[in-house]
Enzyme design. Structure first.
Site, short mmCIF file in Angstrom:
data_model
loop_
_atom_site.label_atom_id
_atom_site.label_comp_id
_atom_site.label_asym_id
_atom_site.label_seq_id
_atom_site.Cartn_x
_atom_site.Cartn_y
_atom_site.Cartn_z
N ASN A 18 37.34 24.85 -25.02
CA ASN A 18 38.29 24.41 -24.00
C ASN A 18 39.22 23.34 -24.56
OD1 ASN A 18 37.43 26.12 -22.00
ND2 ASN A 18 36.24 24.60 -20.90
N THR A 110 35.02 21.45 -15.18
CA THR A 110 34.97 22.89 -14.92
C THR A 110 33.53 23.30 -14.68
OG1 THR A 110 34.70 23.49 -17.25
CG2 THR A 110 36.96 23.30 -16.42
N HIS A 111 33.37 24.46 -14.02
CA HIS A 111 32.03 24.99 -13.76
C HIS A 111 32.11 26.51 -13.78
CE1 HIS A 111 27.94 25.14 -12.33
NE2 HIS A 111 28.30 25.98 -11.37
N ASP A 143 33.10 13.97 -9.08
CA ASP A 143 32.64 12.83 -8.31
C ASP A 143 31.22 12.51 -8.76
OD1 ASP A 143 31.01 14.72 -7.12
OD2 ASP A 143 31.99 14.63 -5.15
N ALA A 144 30.51 11.68 -8.00
CA ALA A 144 29.20 11.21 -8.43
C ALA A 144 28.12 12.28 -8.31
CB ALA A 144 28.80 9.97 -7.63
#
EC number: 2.1.2.2
Length: 206
Positions: A18, A110-111, A143-144
């Site tokens: 990436n 990304t996922h 985020d967390a």
């Protein structure tokens, strides 16, 4: 953000495919962004070598080099801050970022699944096990939580009858690369706003 190129710090943990896609994209000055540094959580990974070949500064911040995870969080955030990024991009970075980084910078991740379905480290395997006919990839603001941030872009990838985890993941990764490059470029050129969980391209009042 100004009309100058948006400054990217990219974080990697492995081969950096990436990252390479981003390095190729920023070579075009109309893309709107530049990679000003690449950081990693381990030494000797190909992602760092890719950055060095491109003449991009690199740094390594290993968790094991710090007394606590919180100390690593602070050290990583300080290292990132030294390069004054407008946006931090996790490109195969296998660590969950702490508050010092998340509160200081917008962070893109990304996922390899269509969130909120199949979050976590085994999104491709979980989608296959569940028997879905369509999966895909997601680009989000981190985020967390684990894969819980506001979604920016998604693209579907069909699951084929003879797919195993490796084959499906490879097809997802090829889609993920261009989706990440497209999303970062649009954010750099157009700006973005976040309202609740909704992310829109464009600057406020634009």
């Amino acid at each position: 953000m100004s009309s100058q190129a948006v400054r990217l710090v990219v974080l990697v943990s492995g081969s950096g495919t990436n990252l390479q896609a981003l390095l190729d994209a920023v070579a075009d000055e109309t893309y709107g962004a530049s990679v000003v540094a690449v950081g990693a959580d381990r030494d000797g990974v190909e992602g760092l070598a890719r950055a060095r070949r491109a003449g991009v500064p690199t740094f390594v911040e290993r968790v094991a080099d710090h007394p606590t995870r919180e100390d690593w969080d602070r050290a990583l955030a300080a290292h990132i801050a030294a390069y004054r990024p407008d946006l931090v991009v996790c490109a195969g970075f296998m660590r969950i970022l702490g508050k010092p980084t998340l509160e200081a910078f917008p962070v893109l991740n990304t996922h390899p699944a269509l969130l909120p379905s199949f979050p976590g480290a085994h999104g491709v395997r979980d989608a296959l096990s569940y028997g879905v006919r369509v999966t895909g990839c997601t680009v989000m603001l981190a985020d967390a939580g684990v894969d819980t941030g506001p979604i920016i872009a998604q693209e579907a990838v069909p699951v084929l009858d003879d797919d195993d985890e490796a084959a499906l993941h490879e097809r997802i990764k090829s889609v993920e690369r261009h989706l990440l490059v497209d999303t970062v470029g649009r954010m750099a050129r157009e700006g973005w706003t976040v309202t609740g969980r909704t992310v829109r391209f464009g600057r406020p009042g634009g």
